[in-house]
Design a protein around this motif. Structure first.
Motif, PDB file in Angstrom:
ATOM      1  N   LEU A  24       0.986  -1.315  -0.064  1.00 38.29           N
ATOM      2  CA  LEU A  24       0.408   0.060  -0.228  1.00 38.29           C
ATOM      3  C   LEU A  24       1.165   1.457  -0.038  1.00 38.29           C
ATOM      4  CD1 LEU A  24      -2.701  -0.977   2.338  1.00 38.29           C
ATOM      5  CD2 LEU A  24      -3.519  -0.905  -0.146  1.00 38.29           C
ATOM      6  N   MET A  25       2.177   0.985   0.766  1.00 34.23           N
ATOM      7  CA  MET A  25       2.664   2.627   1.286  1.00 34.23           C
ATOM      8  C   MET A  25       3.970   2.307  -0.425  1.00 34.23           C
ATOM      9  SD  MET A  25       4.389   2.326   4.588  1.00 34.23           S
ATOM     10  CE  MET A  25       5.344   3.299   4.447  1.00 34.23           C
ATOM     11  N   GLU A  26       4.627   1.674  -1.282  1.00 33.08           N
ATOM     12  CA  GLU A  26       4.580   2.043  -1.896  1.00 33.08           C
ATOM     13  C   GLU A  26       3.826   2.492  -3.253  1.00 33.08           C
ATOM     14  OE1 GLU A  26       7.163   1.211  -5.513  1.00 33.08           O
ATOM     15  OE2 GLU A  26       7.762   1.191  -3.619  1.00 33.08           O
ATOM     16  N   LEU A  27       2.143   1.961  -3.488  1.00 32.35           N
ATOM     17  CA  LEU A  27       1.186   2.567  -4.218  1.00 32.35           C
ATOM     18  C   LEU A  27       0.948   3.292  -3.914  1.00 32.35           C
ATOM     19  CD1 LEU A  27      -0.833   1.750  -6.610  1.00 32.35           C
ATOM     20  CD2 LEU A  27      -3.036   0.910  -4.429  1.00 32.35           C
ATOM     21  N   ARG A  28       0.795   4.064  -3.024  1.00 34.40           N
ATOM     22  CA  ARG A  28       0.631   5.099  -2.612  1.00 34.40           C
ATOM     23  C   ARG A  28       1.826   6.273  -3.518  1.00 34.40           C
ATOM     24  NH1 ARG A  28       2.770   7.357   2.932  1.00 34.40           N
ATOM     25  NH2 ARG A  28       4.532   6.811   2.681  1.00 34.40           N
ATOM     26  N   ASP A  29       2.985   5.646  -2.733  1.00 34.30           N
ATOM     27  CA  ASP A  29       4.385   6.680  -3.361  1.00 34.30           C
ATOM     28  C   ASP A  29       4.062   6.907  -5.252  1.00 34.30           C
ATOM     29  OD1 ASP A  29       4.934   6.917  -1.096  1.00 34.30           O
ATOM     30  OD2 ASP A  29       6.866   4.819  -0.978  1.00 34.30           O
ATOM     31  N   ARG A  30       3.788   5.643  -5.784  1.00 30.47           N
ATOM     32  CA  ARG A  30       3.835   6.031  -6.901  1.00 30.47           C
ATOM     33  C   ARG A  30       2.455   6.617  -7.738  1.00 30.47           C
ATOM     34  NH1 ARG A  30       8.476   3.871  -8.657  1.00 30.47           N
ATOM     35  NH2 ARG A  30       9.280   2.343  -7.262  1.00 30.47           N
ATOM     36  N   LEU A  32       1.533   9.080  -6.107  1.00 26.97           N
ATOM     37  CA  LEU A  32       2.428  10.438  -5.778  1.00 26.97           C
ATOM     38  C   LEU A  32       3.228  10.877  -7.196  1.00 26.97           C
ATOM     39  CD1 LEU A  32       2.801  10.479  -1.756  1.00 26.97           C
ATOM     40  CD2 LEU A  32       1.368  11.620  -3.009  1.00 26.97           C
ATOM     41  N   TYR A  33       4.883  10.128  -7.277  1.00 23.51           N
ATOM     42  CA  TYR A  33       5.154  10.338  -8.502  1.00 23.51           C
ATOM     43  C   TYR A  33       5.008  11.140  -9.836  1.00 23.51           C
ATOM     44  CZ  TYR A  33       8.341   8.547  -4.895  1.00 23.51           C
ATOM     45  OH  TYR A  33       9.388   7.889  -4.037  1.00 23.51           O
ATOM     46  N   ALA A  34       3.212  10.085  -9.945  1.00 22.90           N
ATOM     47  CA  ALA A  34       2.527   9.765 -11.236  1.00 22.90           C
ATOM     48  C   ALA A  34       2.509  11.619 -10.942  1.00 22.90           C
ATOM     49  CB  ALA A  34       1.411   8.937 -11.756  1.00 22.90           C
ATOM     50  N   LEU A  35       1.471  11.727 -10.130  1.00 19.34           N
ATOM     51  CA  LEU A  35       1.228  13.596  -9.768  1.00 19.34           C
ATOM     52  C   LEU A  35       1.695  14.338  -9.957  1.00 19.34           C
ATOM     53  CD1 LEU A  35      -2.026  12.673  -6.909  1.00 19.34           C
ATOM     54  CD2 LEU A  35      -1.899  12.247  -9.862  1.00 19.34           C
ATOM     55  N   TYR A  36       3.031  13.875  -9.344  1.00 16.82           N
ATOM     56  CA  TYR A  36       3.844  15.008  -9.435  1.00 16.82           C
ATOM     57  C   TYR A  36       4.750  14.908 -10.892  1.00 16.82           C
ATOM     58  CZ  TYR A  36       5.146  14.495  -4.316  1.00 16.82           C
ATOM     59  OH  TYR A  36       4.412  14.464  -3.507  1.00 16.82           O
ATOM     60  N   GLY A  37       4.291  14.003 -11.453  1.00 14.31           N
ATOM     61  CA  GLY A  37       4.887  14.149 -13.009  1.00 14.31           C
ATOM     62  C   GLY A  37       4.038  15.154 -13.945  1.00 14.31           C
ATOM     63  N   VAL A  38       2.561  14.735 -13.158  1.00 18.28           N
ATOM     64  CA  VAL A  38       1.567  15.334 -13.947  1.00 18.28           C
ATOM     65  C   VAL A  38       1.480  16.887 -13.706  1.00 18.28           C
ATOM     66  CG1 VAL A  38      -0.751  15.454 -14.814  1.00 18.28           C
ATOM     67  CG2 VAL A  38       0.739  13.712 -14.440  1.00 18.28           C
ATOM     68  N   GLY A  39       2.218  17.169 -12.358  1.00 22.14           N
ATOM     69  CA  GLY A  39       2.120  18.309 -12.208  1.00 22.14           C
ATOM     70  C   GLY A  39       2.986  19.251 -12.952  1.00 22.14           C
ATOM     71  N   ALA A  40       4.118  18.627 -12.876  1.00 24.96           N
ATOM     72  CA  ALA A  40       5.837  18.860 -13.195  1.00 24.96           C
ATOM     73  C   ALA A  40       5.233  19.670 -14.867  1.00 24.96           C
ATOM     74  CB  ALA A  40       6.904  18.437 -13.274  1.00 24.96           C
ATOM     75  N   ALA A  41       4.997  18.553 -15.450  1.00 23.93           N
ATOM     76  CA  ALA A  41       4.117  18.588 -16.483  1.00 23.93           C
ATOM     77  C   ALA A  41       3.428  19.864 -17.391  1.00 23.93           C
ATOM     78  CB  ALA A  41       3.830  17.632 -17.780  1.00 23.93           C
ATOM     79  N   MET A  42       2.365  20.338 -15.933  1.00 26.53           N
ATOM     80  CA  MET A  42       1.542  21.473 -16.497  1.00 26.53           C
ATOM     81  C   MET A  42       1.893  22.319 -16.280  1.00 26.53           C
ATOM     82  SD  MET A  42      -2.116  20.007 -14.315  1.00 26.53           S
ATOM     83  CE  MET A  42      -2.822  21.896 -14.660  1.00 26.53           C
ATOM     84  N   PRO A  98       4.723   9.089 -20.363  1.00 18.99           N
ATOM     85  CA  PRO A  98       5.153   7.981 -20.736  1.00 18.99           C
ATOM     86  C   PRO A  98       6.184   7.846 -18.753  1.00 18.99           C
ATOM     87  CG  PRO A  98       5.758   9.608 -22.141  1.00 18.99           C
ATOM     88  CD  PRO A  98       4.392   9.657 -21.216  1.00 18.99           C
ATOM     89  N   TRP A  99       5.627   8.931 -18.095  1.00 18.03           N
ATOM     90  CA  TRP A  99       6.556   8.838 -16.935  1.00 18.03           C
ATOM     91  C   TRP A  99       5.303   8.760 -16.018  1.00 18.03           C
ATOM     92  CZ3 TRP A  99      10.084   8.887 -13.599  1.00 18.03           C
ATOM     93  CH2 TRP A  99       9.676   9.551 -12.079  1.00 18.03           C
ATOM     94  N   VAL A 100       4.135   8.294 -16.000  1.00 14.76           N
ATOM     95  CA  VAL A 100       2.938   7.529 -15.258  1.00 14.76           C
ATOM     96  C   VAL A 100       2.867   6.103 -15.658  1.00 14.76           C
ATOM     97  CG1 VAL A 100       0.609   7.481 -15.422  1.00 14.76           C
ATOM     98  CG2 VAL A 100       1.941   9.980 -15.324  1.00 14.76           C
ATOM     99  N   ILE A 101       3.009   5.634 -17.122  1.00 14.03           N
ATOM    100  CA  ILE A 101       3.075   3.987 -17.356  1.00 14.03           C
ATOM    101  C   ILE A 101       4.309   4.042 -17.021  1.00 14.03           C
ATOM    102  CG2 ILE A 101       3.144   3.025 -19.036  1.00 14.03           C
ATOM    103  CD1 ILE A 101       1.693   4.615 -20.809  1.00 14.03           C
ATOM    104  N   TYR A 102       6.155   4.345 -16.179  1.00 13.17           N
ATOM    105  CA  TYR A 102       6.613   3.853 -15.891  1.00 13.17           C
ATOM    106  C   TYR A 102       5.886   3.079 -14.570  1.00 13.17           C
ATOM    107  CZ  TYR A 102      10.833   3.421 -13.242  1.00 13.17           C
ATOM    108  OH  TYR A 102      11.889   3.609 -12.784  1.00 13.17           O
TER     109      TYR A 102
END
Length: 268
Positions: A24-30, A32-42, A98-102
């Motif tokens: 669950l913690m790993e899923l949460r981190d992934r 968050l990482y995906a959201l960070y990537g989307v936020g950076a792209a925005m 690509p970052w989200v899929i990664y």
């Protein structure tokens, strides 16, 4: 030294609780990482070309078929704010795809066998490339032909100036429809890989798939013949590509023991 305390019946899940929490913690981190990537792209897109630049980009196909001084209109009070924000969010997601899929891959990969990783990674790459290809096909070909047809049948007494909110909604729905429809080769390769169908069955199903492709195109595209043909024909071609790709894909994703010769007791 063994633990002298007797094991309580309620403690039978004690050994599995920690790994589950770790997952669950790993899923949460992934996530968050995906959201960070989307936020950076925005953030990058907000700097350049900016929300207005994105609106101008997606409005290029229809503006090319409108009078020189005509513009899209905004009917709602908050439309000039929320529509560019919506476009910025969608563009940020596409840029960071690509970052989200990664991140999805990084979460799933530790639980896969080596041969399963071999067939999952190509699917991720192919699926992402096909999604981008479908969206680019809409932007640079379908919209131009579709709006040329619509403007051509518009009466001279009618001034076609669509609302920006309805226009963006229609465009995003086309992006989604073509992005998903261009996943036909991935679906075909998975069906063959998991032995749900054979290549010979897919070849014999060609005629039925053409009919299905036109039915899907008639349902998910606007009621004009241009966009319907523009979706159905690529789906048919991608179906053929999926048939040929499934032969290659089944070979590279085969488990190591699948190449081992059969034992004499297995029969003819």
């Amino acid at each position: 030294m063994a633990d002298p305390r007797p094991e309580h019946p309620d403690d039978k899940l004690a050994d599995t609780e920690q790994p589950f929490v770790v997952h669950l913690m790993e899923l949460r981190d992934r996530i968050l990482y995906a959201l960070y990537g989307v936020g950076a792209a925005m953030a990058l897109l907000a700097i350049w070309p900016g929300p207005s630049g994105l609106i101008d980009l997606i409005a290029t196909p229809i503006r090319a078929h409108m009078p020189p001084d005509a513009r899209l209109i905004a009917v709602g009070v908050f439309t000039p704010f929320f529509v560019p924000l919506k476009v910025l969010m969608m563009a940020g997601l596409l840029l960071a795809l690509p970052w989200v899929i990664y991140q999805i891959w990084a979460f799933v990969a530790p639980g896969l066998y080596s041969h399963e990783k071999r067939f999952a990674l190509p699917l991720i790459i192919i699926g992402s490339a096909l999604a981008y290809l479908g969206i680019a096909f809409v932007q640079f070909f379908v919209l131009d032909k579709m709006f040329a047809f619509i403007q051509g049948v518009t009466p001279a007494s009618v001034n076609a100036t669509p609302d920006i909110a309805s226009y963006v909604e229609a465009i995003l729905s086309l992006y989604l429809a073509f992005g998903l429809a261009f996943q036909v080769p991935v679906v075909v390769m998975l069906l063959v890989r998991f032995e749900m169908v054979t290549v010979d069955k897919l070849k014999s199903f060609r005629g039925y798939f053409i009919v299905i492709a036109f039915i899907i195109a008639a349902v998910v595209t606007p009621p004009d013949v241009i966009s319907q043909i523009a979706l159905a024909v690529p789906m048919t071609l991608l179906y053929e590509l999926g048939i040929w790709g499934s032969i290659w894909y089944a070979r590279i994703s085969r488990a190591p023991d699948a190449d081992a010769p059969a034992s004499p007791s297995s029969g003819d």
